[in-house]
Design an enzyme around this catalytic site. Structure first.
Site, PDB file in Angstrom:
ATOM      1  N   LYS A  11      77.521  59.059  51.080  1.00 52.39           N
ATOM      2  CA  LYS A  11      76.340  59.633  50.246  1.00 52.39           C
ATOM      3  C   LYS A  11      77.060  60.213  49.002  1.00 52.39           C
ATOM      4  CE  LYS A  11      73.610  60.330  54.273  1.00 52.39           C
ATOM      5  NZ  LYS A  11      72.873  61.414  55.028  1.00 52.39           N
ATOM      6  N   PHE A  59      60.813  65.993  55.389  1.00 53.53           N
ATOM      7  CA  PHE A  59      62.060  66.032  54.563  1.00 53.53           C
ATOM      8  C   PHE A  59      62.301  64.817  53.612  1.00 53.53           C
ATOM      9  CE2 PHE A  59      63.451  64.229  58.593  1.00 53.53           C
ATOM     10  CZ  PHE A  59      63.791  62.738  58.247  1.00 53.53           C
ATOM     11  N   ARG A  87      79.086  55.535  64.842  1.00 57.72           N
ATOM     12  CA  ARG A  87      78.288  56.679  64.977  1.00 57.72           C
ATOM     13  C   ARG A  87      79.312  57.666  65.524  1.00 57.72           C
ATOM     14  NH1 ARG A  87      73.649  56.973  62.787  1.00 57.72           N
ATOM     15  NH2 ARG A  87      72.992  58.357  64.438  1.00 57.72           N
ATOM     16  N   THR A  93      75.030  64.650  62.999  1.00 58.85           N
ATOM     17  CA  THR A  93      74.171  64.864  61.642  1.00 58.85           C
ATOM     18  C   THR A  93      74.454  66.089  60.974  1.00 58.85           C
ATOM     19  OG1 THR A  93      72.144  63.275  62.515  1.00 58.85           O
ATOM     20  CG2 THR A  93      71.653  64.610  60.711  1.00 58.85           C
ATOM     21  N   ARG A 104      81.792  63.886  59.440  1.00 60.76           N
ATOM     22  CA  ARG A 104      80.745  64.976  59.009  1.00 60.76           C
ATOM     23  C   ARG A 104      81.213  66.350  59.083  1.00 60.76           C
ATOM     24  NH1 ARG A 104      75.620  61.772  61.418  1.00 60.76           N
ATOM     25  NH2 ARG A 104      75.020  60.540  59.417  1.00 60.76           N
ATOM     26  N   ASN A 114      75.554  65.243  54.336  1.00 58.80           N
ATOM     27  CA  ASN A 114      76.612  65.315  55.326  1.00 58.80           C
ATOM     28  C   ASN A 114      77.474  64.154  55.356  1.00 58.80           C
ATOM     29  OD1 ASN A 114      75.133  63.027  55.938  1.00 58.80           O
ATOM     30  ND2 ASN A 114      74.251  63.829  57.805  1.00 58.80           N
ATOM     31  N   HIS A 117      75.862  58.024  56.103  1.00 54.61           N
ATOM     32  CA  HIS A 117      75.028  57.328  57.022  1.00 54.61           C
ATOM     33  C   HIS A 117      75.627  56.299  57.638  1.00 54.61           C
ATOM     34  CE1 HIS A 117      70.901  55.398  57.713  1.00 54.61           C
ATOM     35  NE2 HIS A 117      71.859  54.180  57.513  1.00 54.61           N
TER      36      HIS A 117
END
Length: 140
Positions: A11, A59, A87, A93, A104, A114, A117
């Site tokens: 991100k 959001f 994951r 998250t 994260r 964070n 994704h």
């Protein structure tokens, strides 16, 4: 134990802080192989389509605004149980709740920013990979 493909997106917060290489190292050290990777700026339309499942959530607009605020790195990862493994290495998250040693926890700044994704299921992985990549872009 099944060989799978999964989608990952580094991100804007991580890109702005020059963390691409470090995040890729976490992924590779976990046993995932990066078989496709490209950097781009998402358009508002792309972001809205990509996150369409969240459109009714409060959001949604801030998520679209955030994800289009800077460049992202789009990836296809391959490995044994790649979806679950990705994951796990990403972590919770919320970076404050993520385990030490996860992406994260180590790089995330907030629930939204964070750093990464990742697909949460085989169906999501297929949809997300096909959204951004042609088969010819995935290099074994």
């Amino acid at each position: 134990m099944t060989i799978q493909y999964t989608f990952s997106m580094i991100k804007p917060d991580a890109i702005k802080r020059n963390k691409i290489g470090q995040i890729n190292t976490y992924l590779e050290n976990a046993g995932l192989k990066i078989v496709a990777q490209k950097m781009k700026y998402l358009t508002k339309y792309e972001a809205e389509c990509f996150y369409d499942e969240h459109r009714a959530r409060p959001f949604f607009n801030s998520l679209v605004e955030y994800i289009t605020s800077g460049a992202v790195v789009l990836q296809v990862l391959k490995g044994t149980d790649a979806i679950t493994l990705n994951r796990k290495i990403m972590g919770a998250t919320n970076p404050d709740e993520a385990e030490a040693g996860t992406i994260r926890k180590d790089f995330g700044e907030s629930i939204e920013a964070n750093s990464i994704h990742g697909s949460d299921s085989q169906n999501s992985a297929k949809r997300e990979i096909e959204f951004f990549f042609n088969k010819s872009e995935i290099i074994e």
